[in-house]
Design a protein around this motif. Structure first.
Motif, PDB file in Angstrom:
ATOM      1  N   THR A 135      52.239  46.769  60.280  1.00  0.00           N
ATOM      2  CA  THR A 135      51.698  48.130  60.292  1.00  0.00           C
ATOM      3  C   THR A 135      50.791  48.254  61.506  1.00  0.00           C
ATOM      4  OG1 THR A 135      49.645  47.689  59.094  1.00  0.00           O
ATOM      5  CG2 THR A 135      51.610  48.164  57.767  1.00  0.00           C
ATOM      6  N   ASP A 159      55.607  50.163  60.117  1.00  0.00           N
ATOM      7  CA  ASP A 159      54.986  51.397  59.603  1.00  0.00           C
ATOM      8  C   ASP A 159      53.899  51.823  60.579  1.00  0.00           C
ATOM      9  OD1 ASP A 159      55.944  52.505  57.234  1.00  0.00           O
ATOM     10  OD2 ASP A 159      55.040  50.894  56.022  1.00  0.00           O
ATOM     11  N   THR A 191      49.145  58.550  51.461  1.00  0.00           N
ATOM     12  CA  THR A 191      49.846  57.328  51.041  1.00  0.00           C
ATOM     13  C   THR A 191      48.900  56.128  50.933  1.00  0.00           C
ATOM     14  OG1 THR A 191      50.406  56.523  53.263  1.00  0.00           O
ATOM     15  CG2 THR A 191      51.906  58.149  52.276  1.00  0.00           C
ATOM     16  N   THR A 192      47.635  56.299  51.318  1.00  0.00           N
ATOM     17  CA  THR A 192      46.671  55.193  51.185  1.00  0.00           C
ATOM     18  C   THR A 192      45.383  55.730  50.568  1.00  0.00           C
ATOM     19  OG1 THR A 192      45.562  55.550  53.307  1.00  0.00           O
ATOM     20  CG2 THR A 192      47.521  54.138  53.347  1.00  0.00           C
ATOM     21  N   GLU A 215      43.995  53.029  57.352  1.00  0.00           N
ATOM     22  CA  GLU A 215      45.217  53.188  56.558  1.00  0.00           C
ATOM     23  C   GLU A 215      46.209  52.057  56.831  1.00  0.00           C
ATOM     24  OE1 GLU A 215      46.025  57.741  57.216  1.00  0.00           O
ATOM     25  OE2 GLU A 215      46.574  57.152  55.193  1.00  0.00           O
ATOM     26  N   GLU A 218      44.994  48.823  55.225  1.00  0.00           N
ATOM     27  CA  GLU A 218      45.185  48.873  53.772  1.00  0.00           C
ATOM     28  C   GLU A 218      46.649  48.633  53.409  1.00  0.00           C
ATOM     29  OE1 GLU A 218      43.535  52.378  51.846  1.00  0.00           O
ATOM     30  OE2 GLU A 218      45.072  52.232  50.272  1.00  0.00           O
ATOM     31  N   ARG A 219      47.550  49.280  54.126  1.00  0.00           N
ATOM     32  CA  ARG A 219      48.974  49.099  53.843  1.00  0.00           C
ATOM     33  C   ARG A 219      49.380  47.641  54.050  1.00  0.00           C
ATOM     34  NH1 ARG A 219      53.118  52.727  54.342  1.00  0.00           N
ATOM     35  NH2 ARG A 219      51.698  53.992  53.121  1.00  0.00           N
ATOM     36  N   SER A 222      48.120  45.235  51.319  1.00  0.00           N
ATOM     37  CA  SER A 222      48.670  45.498  49.984  1.00  0.00           C
ATOM     38  C   SER A 222      50.196  45.363  49.937  1.00  0.00           C
ATOM     39  CB  SER A 222      48.262  46.902  49.523  1.00  0.00           C
ATOM     40  OG  SER A 222      48.780  47.877  50.408  1.00  0.00           O
ATOM     41  N   THR A 223      50.801  44.911  51.035  1.00  0.00           N
ATOM     42  CA  THR A 223      52.269  44.781  51.084  1.00  0.00           C
ATOM     43  C   THR A 223      52.634  43.327  51.367  1.00  0.00           C
ATOM     44  OG1 THR A 223      52.366  47.015  52.039  1.00  0.00           O
ATOM     45  CG2 THR A 223      54.367  45.674  52.179  1.00  0.00           C
TER      46      THR A 223
END
Lengths: 460, 460
Positions: A135, A159, A191-192, A215, A218-219, A222-223
């Motif tokens: 990301t 992303d 989305t976050t 953001e 965070e993505r 958490s992925t």
């Protein structure tokens, strides 16, 4: 003496095979990164949830002067590097200056900017670690494009969180990232958690790099199999971008040249740090004394009007804290600011060098004067510059004019970081007389400084 | 054997100092241009009201094999030439082909295409003759951009008539021409008699290159100190573009290589004619026998479905007549055709070579398959191709796949004429699944053929 050619392009086998780490020659080091939860100096392993391991190690390494460039990275570099070092003969003639003006042109690849140099490295190390996704954030879009390209090459999903103002002003930037297979989301997004928080506080915000970083981080955390990557500011990025300066110095040596003045535009510092690296090494080691100028937009003046303080790299305050020149992670440049160079802070390495007087000067330029320079340059040198790069052109022109006044035949080198093909809306605005300048008021700056963290015992 | 590098860029002093005129080695010459009023072969002096004198002479010269490139033109060339000859290693690997794929990349200048090679020459000769203004037409916008850049450099005013469909679909193309100081008008316009006539007949027309040419010619002949210039089709343009092939052949010689197949996209023929020039010389003189393929869009198939006939170069029927493969000056490609390559005719030189069997093959490609190839190439080779150039990529990939099937290690060379930064709307349409193909029906073609002129005794 033979006339110096318009463009010097090193042969493929002359391309540097190592990056140079400026910190190894700095007697006084940048202050350590701090853990955002404990405010203690962070350890390498604490970075692993965010960054892939090799990059975390590069981020923390203050002693290794040279890093081998892995062969798969060199293989991609060879598709667009070595990049040309150009002599701006037509510009010199137009200005009637005795100065010699050189520029290192990094726009000759699809991403249209120097950003690809670090994107390729970061995507490769992620692939090597077995990760499947990355990301990132992007503002003007150069970094997102470069990373999308690098991820497509190595087969990794990407992303991108794109600052909302750019997302709507530059639809084609979104398209080119999608062409390379990336998913692009306007930031702040729902989305976050970080995005939702900001949207609930400021529903009309046009976004900021700091917010997009929150953001993206965070993505990533958490992925599974996913990490975060950043296109500027970080030490690892300056390391990868050192290839710009290393090529440049080698090419100048072949010409029997050495710069008196080295000029780079500065947002987070990736281009400036890369361009000056080997010349700064000469200065640090007492071998030469070139004059370094960082050029930033008047609308986002971190070096010229910021504070040298610990700050978060993002608005969501989840990233490590770095000591740097900063306007505060809450600072958002005026929406009429057209180009990139909109990050609230500055590379900790460059900040330290500026603080200690090695980076000689920082200069803030208003965008209308920057576009004056961009258009003059385009007409004379057959390259349409990115607005970011045009900050350096503005400064190089001003220095060349000074040489005309003093009669000094200085050798000026600047970084032409990229092309402006995705900035035509800004060019149109300039041509139609609609472009305005925006200089933040002291009050605007104070609002940003109010967002600086309080750190017991360090920064109250 | 040493590994062949990814990119060969000749040194500045290796750049060709002469253009090559293919006609000097053609045993059978293209049919003469005809005066549109008398249908008699035109004399050089009759071209002077339209073209500047040096260019008119180059247009008519069938015997001089080499023309010196004036030093001021070389000076501009040196800002972006020699252009790289690249080996598409990543594409070869992806295709698992034994073929070697080379491409000559002409997109590394602000105009983003090979068009600058002739634009610089045409602007220079106009300046040298003391002219103050030029007019031209542009479709996809590459030619207009290149000429705007060249005119800015030499200080000449430029009026561009831009095909209306492109004008509205590509606002940034307009902006970049304006950035270089050009005046841009959507064609058909009410500023010329030709434009007003067409508008009164077809008020909703999206325009055509032939119509824009009529307007540009009318403006040139009715404005003192002004001449008309054209970016393709003409013999003079192929002459200037020969620098592409000359550089290419020299670079391949240094590598010990020679192409088995040479592939170029073909609209009016400027790139194809320039790229193949020195290799075609070898074929004409019996020194070698490379296989030449012209690739055109299925939506504008002048070579594959046109007639070899005398036709006007413009819709307004004021230009000289040329014998060429043509769809008729009344033919207008379907509006869903995205890229350039939309001219109704083909260079008389290439038409003759195709008619006589020296240009071995013409191939028409549908745009969806062309964009498949474009995106694959961008991901692997770090260059975002123009849709025009992607026609050649499509063909090169298909030929490389054939080599995989037969096991032949052929050497394939194609022309990568430019970059696709101004074609993102077309890329977006493709990515969103909205791109459609358009193949003209026999009825569509017949309507175009009905516009062919009747010439007593020559073409009834």
């Amino acid at each position: 003496m033979t006339k110096i050619p318009h463009r010097i392009i090193l042969a493929e086998e002359q391309m540097p095979k190592q990056w140079y780490n400026l910190r190894a020659d700095m007697k006084s080091q940048p202050d350590p990164l701090l853990n955002p939860a404990t405010f203690q100096p962070i350890r390498t392993a604490e970075l692993y949830p965010i960054f892939c391991e090799k990059l975390a190690e590069q981020e923390m390494d203050c002693t290794t002067a040279y890093f081998d460039i892995p062969e798969p990275i060199q293989e991609v570099y060879r598709a667009y590097r070595p990049s040309p070092l150009c002599r701006a003969y037509a510009l010199e003639k137009h200005l009637k200056t005795p100065a010699k003006i050189y520029f290192k042109f990094e726009g000759g690849n699809t991403s249209g900017s120097h950003k690809l140099n670090s994107a390729v490295a970061q995507a490769y190390y992620a692939k090597e670690q077995g990760l499947t996704a990355l990301t990132t954030e992007t503002g003007a879009g150069q970094w997102g494009t470069a990373l999308a390209e690098a991820c497509a090459y190595f087969g990794i999903h990407l992303d991108v969180f794109m600052v909302k103002s750019s997302y709507s002003q530059k639809p084609y930037r979104k398209t080119i990232m999608q062409t390379f297979g990336a998913t692009v989301t306007a930031s702040p997004s729902d989305t976050t958690k970080a995005g939702r928080t900001i949207l609930s506080e400021k529903p009309d915000t046009t976004g900021s790099l700091g917010c997009a970083i929150s953001e993206a981080v965070e993505r990533a955390v958490s992925t599974p199999g996913c990490r975060y990557v950043l296109g500027s500011v970080l030490n690892q990025v300056l390391l990868h971008q050192s290839i710009i300066g290393l090529e440049c110095k080698k090419a100048m040596e072949l010409l029997g040249e050495y710069p008196d003045i080295v000029i780079g535009c500065a947002g987070g510092g990736s281009n400036l740090g890369g361009l000056i690296a080997p010349f700064m090494q000469d200065k640090l080691l007492g071998r030469a004394n070139p004059y370094f100028i960082a050029v930033e937009p008047a609308s986002c003046p971190s070096l010229t009007r910021g504070r040298y303080a610990y700050d978060f790299c993002d608005t969501g305050k989840v990233t490590p804290l770095a000591r740097m020149y900063t306007l505060g992670s809450g600072f958002i440049p005026s929406p009429n600011h057209a180009g990139g160079l909109r990050y609230h802070g500055m590379s900790p390495i460059l900040s330290k060098l500026y603080h200690d007087g090695y980076l000689d000067e920082a200069r803030a330029e208003e965008q209308s004067k920057v576009f004056d320079a961009a258009i003059l340059f385009a007409k004379l040198e057959t390259i349409l510059p990115a607005p970011e790069s045009a900050h350096a052109i503005r400064c190089a022109i001003d220095e060349a004019i000074k040489c005309k006044e003093t009669g000094e035949a200085k050798t000026i080198l600047f970084g032409l970081t990229g092309t402006g093909y995705f900035d035509m809306a800004a060019y149109a605005s300039y041509l139609e007389g609609k472009m305005t300048d925006s200089i933040p008021s002291d009050q605007d700056l104070q609002a940003g400084f109010d967002s600086l963290p309080k750190i017991p015992g360090i920064q109250e």
